[in-house]
Design a protein around this motif. Structure first.
Motif, PDB file in Angstrom:
ATOM      1  N   ASP A  76       0.823  -1.211   0.000  1.00 47.61           N
ATOM      2  CA  ASP A  76       0.000   0.000   0.000  1.00 47.61           C
ATOM      3  C   ASP A  76       0.857   1.260   0.000  1.00 47.61           C
ATOM      4  O   ASP A  76       0.480   2.268  -0.600  1.00 47.61           O
ATOM      5  N   ALA A  77       2.004   1.226   0.678  1.00 50.26           N
ATOM      6  CA  ALA A  77       2.892   2.388   0.708  1.00 50.26           C
ATOM      7  C   ALA A  77       3.551   2.621  -0.646  1.00 50.26           C
ATOM      8  O   ALA A  77       3.813   3.764  -1.024  1.00 50.26           O
ATOM      9  N   ILE A  78       3.820   1.549  -1.377  1.00 49.26           N
ATOM     10  CA  ILE A  78       4.435   1.679  -2.694  1.00 49.26           C
ATOM     11  C   ILE A  78       3.432   2.206  -3.705  1.00 49.26           C
ATOM     12  O   ILE A  78       3.755   3.015  -4.564  1.00 49.26           O
ATOM     13  N   GLN A  79       2.176   1.784  -3.605  1.00 49.81           N
ATOM     14  CA  GLN A  79       1.114   2.211  -4.522  1.00 49.81           C
ATOM     15  C   GLN A  79      -0.030   2.817  -3.715  1.00 49.81           C
ATOM     16  O   GLN A  79      -1.062   2.182  -3.505  1.00 49.81           O
ATOM     17  N   PRO A  80       0.112   4.067  -3.247  1.00 54.81           N
ATOM     18  CA  PRO A  80      -0.910   4.649  -2.371  1.00 54.81           C
ATOM     19  C   PRO A  80      -2.264   4.855  -3.049  1.00 54.81           C
ATOM     20  O   PRO A  80      -3.304   4.778  -2.409  1.00 54.81           O
ATOM     21  N   GLY A  81      -2.294   5.088  -4.344  1.00 55.76           N
ATOM     22  CA  GLY A  81      -3.565   5.276  -5.042  1.00 55.76           C
ATOM     23  C   GLY A  81      -4.421   4.028  -5.040  1.00 55.76           C
ATOM     24  O   GLY A  81      -5.643   4.084  -4.999  1.00 55.76           O
ATOM     25  N   ARG A  82      -3.795   2.885  -5.073  1.00 57.08           N
ATOM     26  CA  ARG A  82      -4.523   1.609  -5.061  1.00 57.08           C
ATOM     27  C   ARG A  82      -5.286   1.442  -3.756  1.00 57.08           C
ATOM     28  O   ARG A  82      -6.413   1.002  -3.737  1.00 57.08           O
ATOM     29  N   ARG A  83      -4.691   1.855  -2.652  1.00 58.20           N
ATOM     30  CA  ARG A  83      -5.342   1.739  -1.349  1.00 58.20           C
ATOM     31  C   ARG A  83      -6.569   2.636  -1.290  1.00 58.20           C
ATOM     32  O   ARG A  83      -7.618   2.238  -0.821  1.00 58.20           O
TER      33      ARG A  83
END
Length: 103
Positions: free
Chosen positions: A85-92
């Motif tokens: 989630d930290a690597i891809q914040p938009g996905r979260r």
């Protein structure tokens, strides 16, 4: 329980290189795959991830590139989802919004 994890660009590239599946990666391969990063930055970012517990290593200290080449690393499985989630914040955010709309 969600943990808010903030990562630098170097940490993100290291984690992407290692993979978040929890599989092991040999240090020699890690050094080869992160060839564009300077050695001092590479060692600093890697030691930071190890000290926070996000990355597990079979060696106690990893101070030189030679130490890295002789070690085995893996991403800590208990942090894998939060790191993803930290690597891809938009996905979260998308996933949370979808849950909110359906609920």
């Amino acid at each position: 329980m969600r943990r808010e994890i903030n990562l630098s660009g170097g940490e993100i590239s290291l984690l992407k290189t290692m993979g978040l599946s929890g599989g092991t990666i040999y240090g020699k391969l890690l050094v080869e795959h992160v060839g564009d990063m300077e050695q001092a930055e590479f060692l600093d970012e890697l030691n930071g991830l190890i000290s926070l517990g996000y990355v597990l290593c079979d060696k106690v200290t990893v101070r030189t590139v030679e130490d890295v080449e002789r070690a085995v690393f893996r991403v800590n499985a208990s942090y894998a989802r939060d790191l993803r989630d930290a690597i891809q914040p938009g996905r979260r955010r998308e996933r949370q919004q979808r849950r909110r709309r359906r609920g």
